[in-house]
Design an enzyme around this catalytic site. Structure first.
Site, PDB file in Angstrom:
ATOM      1  N   ASP A  67       0.985  -1.244   0.182  1.00  0.00           N
ATOM      2  CA  ASP A  67      -0.298   0.060  -0.275  1.00  0.00           C
ATOM      3  C   ASP A  67       0.845   0.773  -0.331  1.00  0.00           C
ATOM      4  O   ASP A  67       0.082   2.645  -0.860  1.00  0.00           O
ATOM      5  CB  ASP A  67      -1.290   0.047   0.798  1.00  0.00           C
ATOM      6  CG  ASP A  67      -2.579  -1.466   0.951  1.00  0.00           C
ATOM      7  OD1 ASP A  67      -2.540  -1.783   0.126  1.00  0.00           O
ATOM      8  OD2 ASP A  67      -3.165  -0.826   2.051  1.00  0.00           O
ATOM      9  N   GLY A  68       1.936   1.433   0.500  1.00  0.00           N
ATOM     10  CA  GLY A  68       2.959   2.382   0.718  1.00  0.00           C
ATOM     11  C   GLY A  68       3.118   2.634  -0.588  1.00  0.00           C
ATOM     12  O   GLY A  68       3.106   4.105  -0.471  1.00  0.00           O
ATOM     13  N   ARG A 152       4.772  15.504  26.407  1.00  0.00           N
ATOM     14  CA  ARG A 152       3.756  16.493  26.439  1.00  0.00           C
ATOM     15  C   ARG A 152       3.161  16.710  25.211  1.00  0.00           C
ATOM     16  O   ARG A 152       3.410  16.646  23.807  1.00  0.00           O
ATOM     17  CB  ARG A 152       4.352  18.180  26.216  1.00  0.00           C
ATOM     18  CG  ARG A 152       5.578  18.147  27.512  1.00  0.00           C
ATOM     19  CD  ARG A 152       5.730  19.300  27.930  1.00  0.00           C
ATOM     20  NE  ARG A 152       6.275  19.899  29.279  1.00  0.00           N
ATOM     21  CZ  ARG A 152       7.131  21.306  29.348  1.00  0.00           C
ATOM     22  NH1 ARG A 152       7.121  22.156  29.269  1.00  0.00           N
ATOM     23  NH2 ARG A 152       7.557  21.249  31.172  1.00  0.00           N
TER      24      ARG A 152
END
Length: 285
Positions: A67-68, A152
């Protein structure tokens, strides 16, 4: 004479072998193979071309790989609606649904103009910084905004057709097509959407607020995401998992339906739900 482009995972021996056989098969049928210089060198083909030359001339495209590989070729041909035959020589195969055994019968149909095509919606993605456009690309699967390595969260303001949606505080955000719904979005808890539907998905990645859920929007929506705060951490936009853009606080990412679509030649022996059952192992224990 039909001009047929061949793209493959260059360093995969199996892809090289199939590509070499395909060149011979096409020439025997008075078709002109269009092969990029890298692949041509690996398969011993003397007439290698640049990607631009191939894009401008191809009437049919064959992609050998996973698919890539197909997604990168779809972006290359985003300005032209050329039928793409995706042959599964990789590991996934949501898009490359045609097997090697089916390749030549399907190509016979293509040469006789009796093949079936599904048109997959693409997204147009533009990044602006102040008054300057710094990136513009079409994607078949998704556009992903995510943070760097530190743990974060980032804050992203989302607007739809100029209406305020919400501020996402999360590890990131995925904006995907129906085709991309079985990619990163699915891993982040997004829904599976039939690829022929016309809609856009927004899926937050690990949102700080549990009520921030995936949302499905009209294909006519214009989505604008503004990077509000990154806590001095790097933020990236990744396009189809292959192209990266470094973002700064204040950058705006605008996503809308692209004018062009990706035309995929479909397997005569498979349907979408059969592929889902096989890839997601539904019904197995």
């Amino acid at each position: 004479m039909k001009q047929v482009a061949i793209f493959a995972k260059v360093h995969d021996p199996r892809c090289q072998g199939v590509a070499s056989e395909l060149v011979t098969w096409l020439e025997e049928r008075k078709c002109l193979p269009l092969v990029d210089t890298h692949l041509a060198r690996h398969v011993g083909y003397a007439r290698g071309l640049t990607e631009k030359q191939i894009r401008d001339r191809a009437e049919l495209v064959v992609v050998l790989g996973g698919d890539g590989t197909l997604i990168s070729v779809a972006r290359l041909f985003s300005s032209r609606q050329v039928p793409i035959v995706g042959v599964n020589l990789g590991s996934l195969g949501f898009l490359t649904e045609i097997t090697v055994e089916q390749l030549y019968p399907v190509l016979e149909q293509c040469l006789a103009d009796s093949h079936r095509i599904t048109e997959r919606m693409m997204l147009d993605v533009t990044v602006t910084r102040g008054d300057q456009e710094i990136s513009h690309c079409q994607v078949l699967n998704d556009a992903v905004i995510n943070k760097g390595a530190l743990a974060r969260i980032i804050e992203l303001e989302a607007r739809v057709n100029d209406d305020f949606l919400t501020n996402f505080k999360a590890d990131g955000l995925i904006i995907s097509t129906p085709t991309g719904s079985t990619g990163y979005s699915l891993s982040a808890g997004g829904p599976i959407v039939q690829p022929l539907m016309k809609c856009v998905l927004i899926t937050p990645i690990c949102p700080h607020t549990l009520t921030n859920r995936p949302i499905v929007l009209s294909y006519q929506s214009v989505i604008r995401i503004t990077v509000k705060s990154s806590f001095d951490e790097m933020v990236y936009l990744t396009l189809d998992g292959q192209v990266g853009v470094e973002l700064q606080e204040g950058d705006c990412i605008e996503v809308s339906r692209a004018e062009t679509t990706t035309a995929l030649v479909t397997s005569p022996e498979k349907d979408y739900f059969a592929i889902l059952r096989a890839k997601l192992k539904w019904g197995e224990r």
